[in-house]
Motif scaffolding. Structure first.
Motif: not given
Length: 114
Positions: A63-70, A76-88, A92-98
């Motif tokens: 959870p603390d690896a998620v970047e939260l911006r407005t 509007q919120w913009c949440l972003q996070a990154d991971a490596v999965y199967a070499g890729a 991950l991005v989420g948008y929502a109205d505040i």
């Protein structure tokens, strides 16, 4: 310049295939695979922070690896996070109205956790 072939996108497309098998029960995101970033797979959620949160947990992103911006003037919120999965590289991005009453900027993590 050499033109990228479909084989050049095998890493993110293979990761997408595995995600569908391993996490097919989760909400479907908007999916982006690009020839500009051939090792990247983007999963986006619009107005569905719970979908973002479910995928964050499934991908093992802390959870603390998620970047939260407005954006949008703090509407509007913009949440972003990154991971490596199967070499890729999975972005991950989420948008929502505040919501009204959340205060200036608010905290999307409180809404997702609720």
């Amino acid at each position: 310049m050499n033109e990228l072939t479909l084989d050049g996108l095998a890493v993110p497309l293979g990761a997408l295939r595995l995600l569908a098998v391993d996490f097919g029960h989760l909400s479907a995101p908007e999916i982006d695979v690009s020839t500009i970033y051939p090792d990247k797979l983007a999963l986006r959620f619009h107005d569905r922070l719970n979908g973002f949160e479910a995928w964050r947990a499934a991908l093992g992103i802390a959870p603390d690896a998620v970047e939260l911006r407005t954006q949008g003037g703090g509407r509007q919120w913009c949440l972003q996070a990154d991971a490596v999965y199967a070499g890729a590289q999975v972005h991950l991005v989420g948008y929502a109205d505040i919501p009204a009453g959340a205060g200036v900027g608010g905290d999307a993590r409180l809404v997702v956790a609720a």
